[in-house]
Design an enzyme around this catalytic site. Structure first.
Site, PDB file in Angstrom:
ATOM      1  N   PRO A  21       1.373  -1.489   0.000  1.00 41.87           N
ATOM      2  CA  PRO A  21       0.000   0.000   0.000  1.00 41.87           C
ATOM      3  C   PRO A  21       0.725   0.786   0.000  1.00 41.87           C
ATOM      4  CG  PRO A  21       1.463  -1.508  -1.486  1.00 41.87           C
ATOM      5  CD  PRO A  21       1.612  -1.638   0.113  1.00 41.87           C
TER       6      PRO A  21
ATOM      7  N   GLU B 170      -2.019   1.118   0.665  1.00 44.43           N
ATOM      8  CA  GLU B 170      -1.178   2.300   0.535  1.00 44.43           C
ATOM      9  C   GLU B 170      -2.049   3.512   0.237  1.00 44.43           C
ATOM     10  OE1 GLU B 170       2.043   1.598  -2.207  1.00 44.43           O
ATOM     11  OE2 GLU B 170       2.424  -0.422  -1.427  1.00 44.43           O
TER      12      GLU B 170
END
Length: 536
Positions: free
Chosen positions: A183, A322
């Site tokens: 992420p 992320e």
């Protein structure tokens, strides 16, 4: 406790107290008098020759010389980093310098560390030296700012050392396109201990580009080298950021020549599992924003993820959220009892999946340092003006620590992070990896509050996340430096400037982005580190 505030003068004072400038030459001296190997060093041709992320442009004011300079403005987790790869000679010494202004400006060569300054509105020369390794023929230099510290400026970059100076580029009015790297349930408290890894049981975790090519070439599941223990299929992605519906669509033949059939893919997964490997679905990545803002999205996440796991007979799940997937609302200040829906619903969804598949279900996480170690200084929006994503993984990790198989924080694509020594550490060297791993192995006070300590994870739950090759992500670290860091952590010997709070003989291993980039780089990561880990 030193804490950086959003006000520039407070941030500058804090960093000045926490760090010395031993590595930097900050003097109004003239640049070295040798051929400059950098292309477009003064940004007179715009961003020609540079690859930049986020808000970066060539401006006409302020400039130190000529008519243009670089202006970069970090936003969120993006540092407005500009990079350039330059041909160099093996086993040779180079001096990298630049003139900079701004609250925090960083200059470095990937794999060789970096230096920084906080000169404010005065042009200041920043300089560092490094020696290339045997066989090294290129180096990537970079400049960038720091989280929430405003616009920085750079001019007159110079790489001085053996090599052929480039020709002058033609001016370009448009910037280079941004690079693409690549992420409330009640949390359970501290876990009971578990058996330590036996010799030869340390893990190599790798991501397999199963849904895209990304320039590194497609690798069939059957061709994944035996060195890898966990194979994370990248990526399952949502139909929309808030739907919770996850889809896993394998790479099409037009993008990935040689891609195997569905039946061959599943058969290869079974063969890997018979050989003792674990194959996981990884969800998220840079482009896969997953925000479980409602219970309906949570339930859709559980259902759709279960369908993918069942379809391919996978061993578990990797959470690589992320971007803006996780954040903390104002007032959500206790990582032990989160209230923000995207955090609470993710915890609930992962617990449901763990209960559905039982004790053999493998759960791993690959957060960026921004979402974990930055929590030592910042947690959510704080008193206002801070990025609400800071430290936002901490409540998820804590709530699931009894169910978590591995946490492999990405020690790359990171800005400078303050360690437990109250000094900033930057990517690309052993000290950075030791300092970042030490934080989750020793625990740390969230926002520097000694009454609110994030407890350490078990040693066997922690691995170090790394780029497998210089092209795979910012912050590449050489094999030798990685092994120096692991030796320091596992044996307490060979440590550099950062001394960890303890010795961690059961550190579990290493994670890499990615299996594909490792093959592209002649298997340097997997073969070098497999032998090393087996010998610890």
């Amino acid at each position: 406790m030193i804490r950086i505030r959003t006000a520039a003068r407070t941030a500058a004072a804090s960093v000045a107290a926490a760090l010395t400038f031993a590595a930097a030459t900050l003097a109004a001296a003239q640049p070295a008098r040798a051929a400059n190997l950098a292309v477009n060093p003064g940004f007179e041709a715009g961003l020609t020759g540079w690859t930049c992320t986020g808000r970066a442009e060539a401006v006409t004011s302020p400039v130190r010389s000529g008519s243009r300079a670089l202006a970069g403005t970090p936003e969120g987790t993006d540092l407005a980093r500009c990079r350039q790869t330059i041909t160099v000679k093996p086993s040779s010494t180079y001096t990298l310098s630049a003139w900079v202004r701004g609250n925090f400006v960083f200059l470095g060569a990937e794999g060789h560390g970096e230096t920084w300054a906080s000169p404010g509105g005065t042009w200041t020369r920043l300089s560092t030296s490094f020696t290339t390794s045997p066989g090294q023929t290129s180096v990537t230099i970079h400049v960038n700012g720091w989280y929430g510290q405003g616009t920085y400026h750079v001019d007159d970059v110079e790489l001085d050392g053996p090599g052929d100076a480039p020709g002058s580029p033609s001016p370009s009015p448009s910037p280079t396109p941004s690079e693409s790297p690549e992420p409330s349930p009640t949390p359970t408290e501290e876990p009971t201990t578990s058996p330590s890894p036996t010799p030869g049981d340390r893990l190599l975790v790798g991501y397999l580009h199963a849904t895209f090519a990304n320039g590194s070439g497609y690798v069939r599941m059957a061709d994944v080298p035996d060195e890898w223990d966990f194979i994370n299929l990248a990526f399952g992605e949502p139909t929309s950021p808030t739907s919770g519906e996850i889809r896993f669509t394998r790479c099409p033949a037009a993008e990935c020549p040689g891609v195997e059939s569905e039946a061959e893919f599943i058969a290869a997964i079974r063969a890997k599992q018979r050989a003792g490997k674990k194959v996981l679905l990884s969800i998220g990545g840079q482009n896969g924003q997953v925000q479980l803002t409602t219970t309906a999205a949570r339930d859709a996440f559980v259902r759709s993820v279960s369908e993918i796991i069942d379809r391919y007979g996978l061993d578990g799940l990797d959470i690589d959220f992320e971007g803006h997937s996780l954040y903390l609302n104002p007032g959500d200040t206790d990582f032990r009892n989160p209230t923000t829906p995207v955090v609470v619903n993710l915890i609930s969804a992962l617990r449901t999946l763990k209960a559905r598949y039982g004790s053999r279900f493998v759960l791993t996480m690959a957060p960026e340092t921004f979402f974990v170690q930055l929590g030592y200084q910042f947690y959510g929006p704080g008193d206002g003006g801070q990025d609400p994503r800071a430290g936002a993984y901490l409540p998820v990790i804590h709530a699931l620590r009894n169910d978590l198989t591995l946490l492999h924080v990405q020690h790359y694509n990171s800005g400078p992070i303050m360690g437990l020594d109250d000094r900033y550490h930057t990517m690309g060297n052993a000290d950075f990896h030791v300092a970042m791993a030490d934080m989750v192995l020793a625990g740390f006070p969230v926002r520097g509050n000694p009454g609110n300590v994030f407890p350490p994870l078990r040693q066997d739950q922690v691995a170090i996340g790394l780029p497998a090759a210089p092209y795979a992500g910012n912050g590449f670290t050489t094999v030798a430096e990685v092994q120096k860091a692991v030796t320091c952590l596992v044996k307490g010997t060979g440590c550099g400037g950062y001394r960890p709070r303890g010795v961690y003989p059961n550190l579990r291993g290493l994670m890499a982005w990615s299996i594909n980039w490792d093959r592209f780089n002649s298997y340097e990561f997997s073969r070098g580190h497999r032998r090393f880990l087996d010998g610890l």
